[in-house]
Write a protein that holds these residues in place. Structure first.
Motif, mmCIF file in Angstrom:
data_model
loop_
_atom_site.group_PDB
_atom_site.id
_atom_site.type_symbol
_atom_site.label_atom_id
_atom_site.label_comp_id
_atom_site.label_asym_id
_atom_site.label_seq_id
_atom_site.Cartn_x
_atom_site.Cartn_y
_atom_site.Cartn_z
ATOM 1 N N VAL A 145 0.736 -1.275 0.004
ATOM 2 C CA VAL A 145 0.608 -0.107 -0.027
ATOM 3 C C VAL A 145 0.842 1.041 0.002
ATOM 4 O O VAL A 145 2.144 0.962 0.626
ATOM 5 C CB VAL A 145 -0.955 0.139 0.944
ATOM 6 N N ASP A 146 0.602 2.226 -0.384
ATOM 7 C CA ASP A 146 0.799 3.887 -0.930
ATOM 8 C C ASP A 146 0.212 4.396 0.656
ATOM 9 O O ASP A 146 -0.672 4.315 0.768
ATOM 10 C CB ASP A 146 1.315 4.421 -1.948
ATOM 11 N N VAL A 147 1.335 5.098 1.076
ATOM 12 C CA VAL A 147 0.962 5.835 2.619
ATOM 13 C C VAL A 147 0.625 6.990 2.429
ATOM 14 O O VAL A 147 1.548 7.421 1.466
ATOM 15 C CB VAL A 147 1.588 5.627 3.697
ATOM 16 N N PRO A 148 0.355 8.124 2.422
ATOM 17 C CA PRO A 148 -0.208 9.694 2.226
ATOM 18 C C PRO A 148 1.128 9.801 2.741
ATOM 19 O O PRO A 148 1.539 9.622 3.673
ATOM 20 C CB PRO A 148 -1.380 10.058 2.629
ATOM 21 N N ARG A 149 2.012 10.728 1.991
ATOM 22 C CA ARG A 149 3.359 11.274 2.214
ATOM 23 C C ARG A 149 3.579 12.377 2.928
ATOM 24 O O ARG A 149 4.455 12.890 3.616
ATOM 25 C CB ARG A 149 3.740 11.741 0.399
ATOM 26 N N ASP A 150 2.836 13.168 3.519
ATOM 27 C CA ASP A 150 2.408 14.275 4.298
ATOM 28 C C ASP A 150 2.853 13.709 6.058
ATOM 29 O O ASP A 150 2.834 14.693 6.420
ATOM 30 C CB ASP A 150 1.635 14.914 3.786
ATOM 31 N N GLN A 151 2.885 12.888 6.591
ATOM 32 C CA GLN A 151 2.770 12.240 7.015
ATOM 33 C C GLN A 151 3.478 11.197 7.890
ATOM 34 O O GLN A 151 2.813 10.077 7.156
ATOM 35 C CB GLN A 151 1.444 12.711 8.223
ATOM 36 N N ASN A 152 3.390 10.616 9.062
ATOM 37 C CA ASN A 152 3.655 9.294 10.273
ATOM 38 C C ASN A 152 2.689 8.997 9.890
ATOM 39 O O ASN A 152 0.852 8.777 9.387
ATOM 40 C CB ASN A 152 4.595 10.092 11.004
ATOM 41 N N ILE A 153 2.275 7.191 10.475
ATOM 42 C CA ILE A 153 1.362 6.039 10.471
ATOM 43 C C ILE A 153 1.290 6.842 12.053
ATOM 44 O O ILE A 153 1.536 6.260 12.452
ATOM 45 C CB ILE A 153 1.983 4.872 10.021
ATOM 46 N N THR A 154 -0.674 7.415 11.697
ATOM 47 C CA THR A 154 -1.062 7.602 13.112
ATOM 48 C C THR A 154 -2.344 6.183 12.428
ATOM 49 O O THR A 154 -2.635 5.660 12.083
ATOM 50 C CB THR A 154 -1.585 8.891 13.405
ATOM 51 N N ALA A 155 -3.208 6.312 13.254
ATOM 52 C CA ALA A 155 -4.081 5.710 14.010
ATOM 53 C C ALA A 155 -5.335 6.240 13.175
ATOM 54 O O ALA A 155 -5.572 5.108 12.347
ATOM 55 C CB ALA A 155 -5.119 5.756 14.643
ATOM 56 N N MET A 195 3.559 5.979 14.277
ATOM 57 C CA MET A 195 3.316 6.569 15.476
ATOM 58 C C MET A 195 2.600 5.133 16.588
ATOM 59 O O MET A 195 2.083 4.169 15.997
ATOM 60 C CB MET A 195 2.909 7.922 15.844
ATOM 61 N N LYS A 196 2.871 5.324 18.180
ATOM 62 C CA LYS A 196 2.178 4.501 19.285
ATOM 63 C C LYS A 196 0.713 4.389 18.629
ATOM 64 O O LYS A 196 0.172 3.148 18.486
ATOM 65 C CB LYS A 196 2.691 5.318 19.599
ATOM 66 N N ASP A 197 0.248 5.030 18.098
ATOM 67 C CA ASP A 197 -1.425 4.994 18.313
ATOM 68 C C ASP A 197 -1.714 4.449 16.883
ATOM 69 O O ASP A 197 -2.737 3.596 16.571
ATOM 70 C CB ASP A 197 -2.219 6.485 17.758
ATOM 71 N N GLY A 198 -1.166 4.700 15.404
ATOM 72 C CA GLY A 198 -1.159 3.417 14.750
ATOM 73 C C GLY A 198 -0.841 2.590 15.014
ATOM 74 O O GLY A 198 -1.590 1.477 14.165
ATOM 75 N N ALA A 199 0.116 2.056 15.682
ATOM 76 C CA ALA A 199 0.902 0.422 15.387
ATOM 77 C C ALA A 199 -0.523 -0.127 15.927
ATOM 78 O O ALA A 199 -0.639 -1.154 16.160
ATOM 79 C CB ALA A 199 2.831 0.423 16.378
ATOM 80 N N GLN A 200 -0.714 0.959 17.417
ATOM 81 C CA GLN A 200 -2.271 0.103 18.218
ATOM 82 C C GLN A 200 -3.014 0.001 17.946
ATOM 83 O O GLN A 200 -3.793 -1.004 17.305
ATOM 84 C CB GLN A 200 -2.256 0.455 19.478
ATOM 85 N N TRP A 201 -3.701 1.001 16.555
ATOM 86 C CA TRP A 201 -4.252 0.121 15.419
ATOM 87 C C TRP A 201 -4.744 -0.472 14.786
ATOM 88 O O TRP A 201 -5.703 -0.978 14.366
ATOM 89 C CB TRP A 201 -5.042 1.756 14.338
ATOM 90 N N HIS A 228 7.811 0.269 18.712
ATOM 91 C CA HIS A 228 8.154 -1.034 18.847
ATOM 92 C C HIS A 228 7.681 -2.137 19.815
ATOM 93 O O HIS A 228 7.294 -3.592 19.751
ATOM 94 C CB HIS A 228 9.624 -0.801 19.309
ATOM 95 N N LEU A 229 7.379 -1.557 20.771
ATOM 96 C CA LEU A 229 7.321 -2.542 21.871
ATOM 97 C C LEU A 229 5.621 -2.902 21.413
ATOM 98 O O LEU A 229 4.959 -3.949 21.860
ATOM 99 C CB LEU A 229 6.957 -1.611 23.521
ATOM 100 N N VAL A 230 3.739 -2.340 20.557
ATOM 101 C CA VAL A 230 3.357 -2.736 20.307
ATOM 102 C C VAL A 230 2.585 -3.499 19.492
ATOM 103 O O VAL A 230 2.229 -4.487 20.070
ATOM 104 C CB VAL A 230 2.170 -1.304 20.187
ATOM 105 N N PHE A 231 3.789 -3.354 18.603
ATOM 106 C CA PHE A 231 4.118 -4.675 17.967
ATOM 107 C C PHE A 231 4.545 -5.510 18.232
ATOM 108 O O PHE A 231 3.966 -6.715 18.154
ATOM 109 C CB PHE A 231 5.160 -3.900 16.582
ATOM 110 N N LEU A 232 5.587 -5.592 19.392
ATOM 111 C CA LEU A 232 6.506 -6.766 19.396
ATOM 112 C C LEU A 232 5.630 -7.799 20.612
ATOM 113 O O LEU A 232 6.080 -7.968 20.965
ATOM 114 C CB LEU A 232 7.899 -6.626 20.111
ATOM 115 N N LYS A 233 5.039 -6.887 21.780
ATOM 116 C CA LYS A 233 4.284 -7.625 22.855
ATOM 117 C C LYS A 233 3.694 -8.733 23.067
ATOM 118 O O LYS A 233 4.377 -9.623 23.252
ATOM 119 C CB LYS A 233 3.629 -6.497 23.098
#
Length: 276
Positions: A145-155, A195-201, A228-233
């Motif tokens: 997938v292509d992520v919107p180019r103007d920001q980090n990966i948030t929720a 971002m943490k909220d993106g990983a959690q989402w 990282h902690l959210v993903f690997l937990k």
């Protein structure tokens, strides 16, 4: 003994034309550029022998999405790249019967994979290394997938991507690819990541178990540890970082990633390909 082996190899190669094997089929492991089929002995200088490297195979059906290792390959702990990573211990130019190199690499340089022990000390002590990673997760249908180019990966960004339920492997192409960050030896903290909220989402709302990104860390620099902690937990999600996603169309592929079996290592270089 080395000379005898060399003569035996020559003899075998010379017999190949009579076995009707001189012309490789399209599925051969070593296509025609590796030899002209004339019976030339391996090891003899041949002007027709070509040195080639490729990014795409089988008429555009197979894409190598692994970055090459060079002294300038980036790593998160240096602005000078990995430096010299190959040492030729024995050289035929210096009289040895063979060339023999020693390889020294950081576990998290270039295209690589993270094991749970990368960010959790208890997992590291309990042996959750790269040799425990599930190859079934690392191989199978995947969505690029292509992520919107103007920001980090948030929720919010994750929700906008509309990743269907049931999709288990997703490769996220970001501004990092457009900027060519993986081709720069200096570690760039302005890269795009989760971002943490993106990983959690992703953890809470999708079935994704393989997360692939196009820079050295899946997590944005500002949320490096928390994401990282959210993903690997759960120890169920595998992170593949530093993918080469240039010139590959977004869509569905079969991804195949194989880490080295490094017992005790929390990360490993990994070779990844996409197949249409």
């Amino acid at each position: 003994m080395g000379s005898l082996q060399f003569l035996l190899i020559c003899a075998v190669v010379q017999t190949i034309p009579f076995l009707s094997l001189a012309v490789p089929s399209p599925d051969s492991a070593y296509p025609s550029p590796y030899g002209d089929g004339s019976g030339t002995c391996v090891g003899v200088s041949d002007p027709k022998l070509q040195h080639i490297t490729r990014e795409v195979y089988d008429n555009g059906c197979i894409f190598d999405i692994t970055h090459k290792f060079t002294p300038h390959t980036p790593v998160g702990i240096s602005n000078e790249g990995i430096g010299k990573f190959l040492t030729l211990l024995f050289s035929m130019k210096n009289g040895s019967l063979y060339n023999y190199s020693e390889l020294r690499l950081p576990a998290h340089a270039g295209t690589h994979v993270d094991a749970p022990g990368h960010m959790y000390e208890n997992y590291f002590e309990e042996g959750y290394d790269v040799d425990t990673l599930d190859l079934k997760v690392l191989n199978g249908p995947a969505l690029l997938v292509d992520v919107p180019r103007d920001q980090n990966i948030t929720a919010k960004v994750m929700k906008s991507l509309n990743i269907p339920k049931g999709v288990k492997r997703v490769l996220f192409r970001t501004l990092n690819t457009d900027r060519g960050l993986m081709y720069n030896k200096a570690f760039d903290t302005s890269y795009v990541g989760f971002m943490k909220d993106g990983a959690q989402w992703l953890v809470d709302n999708t079935d994704v178990k393989l997360v692939g990104t196009d820079y050295l860390s899946v997590a944005a620099f500002d949320d490096l540890i928390p994401a990282h902690l959210v993903f690997l937990k759960s120890r169920e999600i595998i992170l593949v970082e530093g993918l080469k996603l240039d010139d590959v169309k977004a869509g569905i592929y079969s991804v195949h990633c194989l880490p080295l079996r490094l017992v005790g290592a929390e990360g490993s270089p990994i070779r990844c390909i996409l197949i249409k």
